[in-house]
Design a protein around this motif. Structure first.
Motif, PDB file in Angstrom:
ATOM      1  N   THR A   1      -2.550   8.304   0.997  1.00  0.00           N
ATOM      2  CA  THR A   1      -3.714   8.342   0.096  1.00  0.00           C
ATOM      3  C   THR A   1      -4.723   9.393   0.575  1.00  0.00           C
ATOM      4  O   THR A   1      -5.294  10.118  -0.243  1.00  0.00           O
TER       5      THR A   1
ATOM      6  N   GLU B   1       1.196   4.578  -3.910  1.00  0.00           N
ATOM      7  CA  GLU B   1       1.693   3.203  -4.067  1.00  0.00           C
ATOM      8  C   GLU B   1       2.949   3.188  -4.938  1.00  0.00           C
ATOM      9  O   GLU B   1       3.852   2.380  -4.716  1.00  0.00           O
TER      10      GLU B   1
ATOM     11  N   TYR C   1      -3.807  -1.530  -5.116  1.00  0.00           N
ATOM     12  CA  TYR C   1      -4.742  -0.412  -5.344  1.00  0.00           C
ATOM     13  C   TYR C   1      -4.807   0.097  -6.787  1.00  0.00           C
ATOM     14  O   TYR C   1      -5.884   0.314  -7.313  1.00  0.00           O
TER      15      TYR C   1
ATOM     16  N   ARG D   1     -10.893   2.873  -2.406  1.00  0.00           N
ATOM     17  CA  ARG D   1     -10.160   2.980  -1.147  1.00  0.00           C
ATOM     18  C   ARG D   1     -10.041   1.622  -0.436  1.00  0.00           C
ATOM     19  O   ARG D   1     -11.001   0.857  -0.406  1.00  0.00           O
ATOM     20  N   GLY D   2      -8.871   1.397   0.091  1.00  0.00           N
ATOM     21  CA  GLY D   2      -8.621   0.126   0.776  1.00  0.00           C
ATOM     22  C   GLY D   2      -8.383  -1.023  -0.194  1.00  0.00           C
ATOM     23  O   GLY D   2      -8.313  -2.189   0.190  1.00  0.00           O
ATOM     24  N   GLY D   3      -8.230  -0.695  -1.484  1.00  0.00           N
ATOM     25  CA  GLY D   3      -8.224  -1.724  -2.530  1.00  0.00           C
ATOM     26  C   GLY D   3      -6.964  -2.562  -2.641  1.00  0.00           C
ATOM     27  O   GLY D   3      -6.919  -3.487  -3.456  1.00  0.00           O
ATOM     28  N   SER D   4      -5.952  -2.283  -1.838  1.00  0.00           N
ATOM     29  CA  SER D   4      -4.722  -3.087  -1.957  1.00  0.00           C
ATOM     30  C   SER D   4      -4.960  -4.555  -1.585  1.00  0.00           C
ATOM     31  O   SER D   4      -4.334  -5.447  -2.145  1.00  0.00           O
TER      32      SER D   4
ATOM     33  N   SER E   1       0.857  -1.187   0.000  1.00  0.00           N
ATOM     34  CA  SER E   1       0.000   0.000   0.000  1.00  0.00           C
ATOM     35  C   SER E   1       0.891   1.233   0.000  1.00  0.00           C
ATOM     36  O   SER E   1       2.104   1.125   0.127  1.00  0.00           O
TER      37      SER E   1
END
Ligand code: ASP
Ligand code: MG
Length: 440
Positions: A42, A120, A182, A196-199, A36
């Motif tokens: 972010t 990232e 992400y 958001r939080g997509g890692s 991340s």
């Protein structure tokens, strides 16, 4: 090959990044390491994009400068040799030059996504400089070369697989790959992201694409807990969950795992492990196809819920009524979380108020509306809950003093949910911790 994903706090300080190095070099298994952005980055990039969207260039410039100062500081304790510091400085200068250039051109949504991608890109490049400095062999793998979403913003595992295998084939014999979570490319080929939080989602998609032995998600807590540790004092880590249980928990509030990240692992049957960077020896949580036991495993809560009740005597003995209601939500692309019906009323909950006004306007002709805001869904999750006869008794006995606005039971064998006013949430979680898990 395995996947090891590290979240923002796990790379947020130079010494934490050093720890990540220890963890990725502990064994010789081939691995793809997914990182991340450094914690806070972010959010800062979102704020920069917002400032630009409002044409507040002074604010945007201030935010860029303060973020740049943070990175200049960060690299001083990340790497020590003159050469590495120079390399790291060059990297951050390039990315902040880019942000400063964007500041000068006219802003649009595609540019905003470029801004969001910087976090990232920087974290992975800086980690690689550090690995270079200490002589750890690795390959930098740009996620933009293989991670993609289609025209519906959906990632397709076979497409990602094809691109990823092609890239990996160029590095025979290499054992460690470093890539970004992400970020991805969209159907137009532009830089985009997995929200958001997509890692976590990236990690799970990559794991599915290469049929990984395991997808390890490293965070700062020792796995999924039976209750929210930020609210309830005594909680315990859950050792084993099924994908179904984990999906319910992730969706209904357990912040540790992005809800979308379950399906690729589940569909391609890749074990997921939730592990703690601060306590690498702790067992954490393993998520597999089947549950290891029946009964309640955890409680989770989701805030920001609005309940809409539609009351109509015309519903009595009528058919087609629910379809009319659902069509309104479909039209405004607003998912319904919970639903309960009686003979003359239907209650549904939504977690997005974006189109609430339009939805209410269109529902009005169908009946009398009642709207309850500031609600939370509290879900009890486990396997075969319906067979645990004492569960409902325990739940409702312990919640005798709480106002319960909706109950959902029987929708799935893994979940019993109630809707309560958010101000009662902490008390509800505490009471259920005692009533269901005997933890006080
Ligand atoms: N950096 C992104 C975010 O904060 C993605 C992630 O960390 O999962 O949302
Ligand atoms: Mg996260």
């Amino acid at each position: 090959m395995k996947i090891m994903k590290f979240g923002g706090t796990s790379v947020g300080k130079p010494e934490r990044m050093h720890q990540v190095k220890d963890l990725v070099t502990r064994d010789a298994e081939e691995k793809i390491v997914v990182l991340s952005a450094l914690s806070g980055t972010t959010n800062a990039l979102v704020a920069i994009g917002d400032a630009m969207a409002f044409s507040d260039k002074t604010k945007a410039k201030e935010l860029i400068d303060s973020l740049a100062a943070h990175y200049a500081n960060f690299i001083q304790s990340l790497v020590y040799s003159e050469a590495s510091r120079e390399k790291a400085t060059k990297i951050i200068n390039e990315h902040f030059d880019f942000l400063n250039i964007i500041l000068k051109i006219s802003f649009n949504d595609a540019l905003n996504k470029d801004i969001l991608a910087q976090g990232e890109l920087m974290s992975t490049k800086l980690f690689c400089v550090y690995l270079d400095e200490i002589g750890v062999d690795h390959v930098f793998l740009p996620a933009l070369d293989f991670m993609s979403i289609d025209s519906n913003d959906e990632p397709q595992v076979p497409v990602i697989r094809e691109k990823l295998l092609h890239v990996l084939a160029q590095f025979p014999g290499k054992k460690m790959f470093i890539t970004q979570g992400y970020i991805c490319r969209n159907a137009k080929g532009e830089v985009d992201n997995l929200k958001r939080g997509g890692s976590d989602y990236s990690a799970s998609l990559i794991a599915a694409a290469i049929n990984a032995s395991v997808c390890e998600i490293w965070t700062d807590i020792d796995g999924m807990h039976n209750n929210d540790p930020r609210i309830v004092k005594k909680t315990r880590a859950i050792e084993h969950l099924s994908f179904d249980e984990a999906a319910e928990l992730a969706y209904f509030g357990a912040k540790i795992l992005h809800p979308a990240s379950i399906w690729p692992a589940q569909h391609y049957n890749i074990p997921v492990k939730l592990l703690n960077t601060m306590e690498p020896e702790a067992k954490g949580t393993i998520i597999l196809k089947d549950a290891d036991s029946d009964g309640a495993k955890a409680v989770a809560a989701k805030d920001g819920i609005v309940m809409i009740k539609i009351k109509s005597s015309r519903m009595l003995l009528a058919y087609g009524f629910l379809r009319k209601i659902f069509e309104v939500f479909e039209k405004y692309r607003t998912p319904i979380d919970m639903i309960t019906t009686s003979e003359v009323a239907v209650s549904v909950t939504i977690d997005s108020t974006l189109h609430l006004d339009e939805i209410c306007k269109e529902l009005q002709p169908l009946g009398e509306l009642e709207i309850l805001r500031d609600q939370s869904i509290v879900s009890v999750v486990g396997n075969k809950l319906a067979f645990q006869a004492s569960l409902l008794t325990n739940m409702f006995d312990s919640l005798a003093d709480i106002q319960i606005n909706m109950v959902s039971y029987g929708g799935s064998a893994h979940n019993v949910s109630i809707l309560i006013p958010t101000p009662s949430k902490n008390q509800t979680l505490q009471l259920l911790n005692k009533g269901i898990f005997g933890l006080d």
